[in-house]
Design a protein around this motif. Structure first.
Motif, PDB file in Angstrom:
ATOM      1  N   ARG A  39       6.370  42.296  17.393  1.00  0.00           N
ATOM      2  CA  ARG A  39       7.748  41.846  17.216  1.00  0.00           C
ATOM      3  C   ARG A  39       7.873  40.342  17.464  1.00  0.00           C
ATOM      4  O   ARG A  39       8.542  39.630  16.708  1.00  0.00           O
ATOM      5  N   ASN A  40       7.206  39.844  18.505  1.00  0.00           N
ATOM      6  CA  ASN A  40       7.243  38.410  18.790  1.00  0.00           C
ATOM      7  C   ASN A  40       6.585  37.613  17.670  1.00  0.00           C
ATOM      8  O   ASN A  40       7.063  36.543  17.295  1.00  0.00           O
ATOM      9  N   PHE A  41       5.475  38.124  17.120  1.00  0.00           N
ATOM     10  CA  PHE A  41       4.812  37.451  16.000  1.00  0.00           C
ATOM     11  C   PHE A  41       5.715  37.414  14.780  1.00  0.00           C
ATOM     12  O   PHE A  41       5.826  36.388  14.103  1.00  0.00           O
ATOM     13  N   GLN A  42       6.384  38.525  14.483  1.00  0.00           N
ATOM     14  CA  GLN A  42       7.275  38.580  13.326  1.00  0.00           C
ATOM     15  C   GLN A  42       8.434  37.608  13.481  1.00  0.00           C
ATOM     16  O   GLN A  42       8.847  36.968  12.513  1.00  0.00           O
ATOM     17  N   ASN A  43       8.952  37.471  14.681  1.00  0.00           N
ATOM     18  CA  ASN A  43      10.071  36.554  14.917  1.00  0.00           C
ATOM     19  C   ASN A  43       9.634  35.093  14.879  1.00  0.00           C
ATOM     20  O   ASN A  43      10.452  34.217  14.634  1.00  0.00           O
ATOM     21  N   ALA A  44       8.353  34.821  15.112  1.00  0.00           N
ATOM     22  CA  ALA A  44       7.850  33.448  15.133  1.00  0.00           C
ATOM     23  C   ALA A  44       7.200  33.041  13.808  1.00  0.00           C
ATOM     24  O   ALA A  44       6.571  31.992  13.738  1.00  0.00           O
ATOM     25  N   LEU A  45       7.353  33.854  12.763  1.00  0.00           N
ATOM     26  CA  LEU A  45       6.748  33.524  11.472  1.00  0.00           C
ATOM     27  C   LEU A  45       7.254  32.191  10.957  1.00  0.00           C
ATOM     28  O   LEU A  45       8.440  31.876  11.068  1.00  0.00           O
ATOM     29  N   GLU A  46       6.338  31.428  10.365  1.00  0.00           N
ATOM     30  CA  GLU A  46       6.685  30.151   9.752  1.00  0.00           C
ATOM     31  C   GLU A  46       6.017  30.068   8.399  1.00  0.00           C
ATOM     32  O   GLU A  46       5.027  30.765   8.142  1.00  0.00           O
ATOM     33  N   GLU A  47       6.516  29.204   7.553  1.00  0.00           N
ATOM     34  CA  GLU A  47       5.892  28.998   6.257  1.00  0.00           C
ATOM     35  C   GLU A  47       4.502  28.421   6.467  1.00  0.00           C
ATOM     36  O   GLU A  47       4.283  27.578   7.334  1.00  0.00           O
ATOM     37  N   GLY A  48       3.548  28.924   5.695  1.00  0.00           N
ATOM     38  CA  GLY A  48       2.171  28.460   5.796  1.00  0.00           C
ATOM     39  C   GLY A  48       1.293  29.306   6.699  1.00  0.00           C
ATOM     40  O   GLY A  48       0.083  29.117   6.761  1.00  0.00           O
ATOM     41  N   THR A  49       1.874  30.264   7.405  1.00  0.00           N
ATOM     42  CA  THR A  49       1.108  31.133   8.291  1.00  0.00           C
ATOM     43  C   THR A  49       0.329  32.150   7.467  1.00  0.00           C
ATOM     44  O   THR A  49       0.863  32.767   6.564  1.00  0.00           O
ATOM     45  N   LYS A  50      -0.954  32.308   7.780  1.00  0.00           N
ATOM     46  CA  LYS A  50      -1.771  33.320   7.105  1.00  0.00           C
ATOM     47  C   LYS A  50      -1.543  34.644   7.816  1.00  0.00           C
ATOM     48  O   LYS A  50      -1.677  34.720   9.036  1.00  0.00           O
ATOM     49  N   ILE A  51      -1.203  35.681   7.026  1.00  0.00           N
ATOM     50  CA  ILE A  51      -0.806  36.964   7.609  1.00  0.00           C
ATOM     51  C   ILE A  51      -1.536  38.127   6.962  1.00  0.00           C
ATOM     52  O   ILE A  51      -2.200  37.973   5.932  1.00  0.00           O
ATOM     53  N   ILE A  52      -1.384  39.294   7.590  1.00  0.00           N
ATOM     54  CA  ILE A  52      -1.843  40.563   7.037  1.00  0.00           C
ATOM     55  C   ILE A  52      -0.639  41.497   7.065  1.00  0.00           C
ATOM     56  O   ILE A  52       0.021  41.637   8.092  1.00  0.00           O
TER      57      ILE A  52
END
Length: 109
Positions: A46-59
């Motif tokens: 949940r903390n990772f989802q709330n801290a998402l930014e443009e340019g972040t590599k995700i799965i």
């Protein structure tokens, strides 16, 4: 009452609490080994989802690797580029991990 009768009555009464104590002990063990770690993991996600930014590599939850291109907070959507020029929209809740962190924590042969 004789002493043996009183001792037998006390012993019988004391043993009825033992199954309840065992059930409580099993619940406590399950909490610390199963429930609590899962709650910690969910909080990290949940903390990772709330801290998402443009340019972040995700799965994503479906196992798709990509780079965040745009985040729409009103509709809770994230646009993810999965290949050059290929952009998909996924729900913010389906983003589970940082791709860079999972690649560095992989097993080494």
């Amino acid at each position: 009452m004789t002493t043996t009768t009183m001792l037998a009555a006390q012993a019988a009464g004391g043993s009825s609490a033992m199954p309840i104590l065992m059930m409580v002990a099993i619940f406590v063990i399950m909490y610390f080994f199963m429930i609590r770690p899962q709650q910690k993991k969910q909080k990290e996600i949940r903390n990772f989802q709330n801290a998402l930014e443009e340019g972040t590599k995700i799965i994503t939850g479906g196992g798709i690797y990509g780079v965040v291109k745009r985040i729409d907070l009103t509709s809770n959507l994230v646009e993810v580029e999965i290949a050059k020029g290929v952009i998909i929209s996924v729900d913010k809740g389906s983003v589970f991990a940082n791709a860079m962190a999972s690649q560095t924590s992989g097993t080494k042969a």
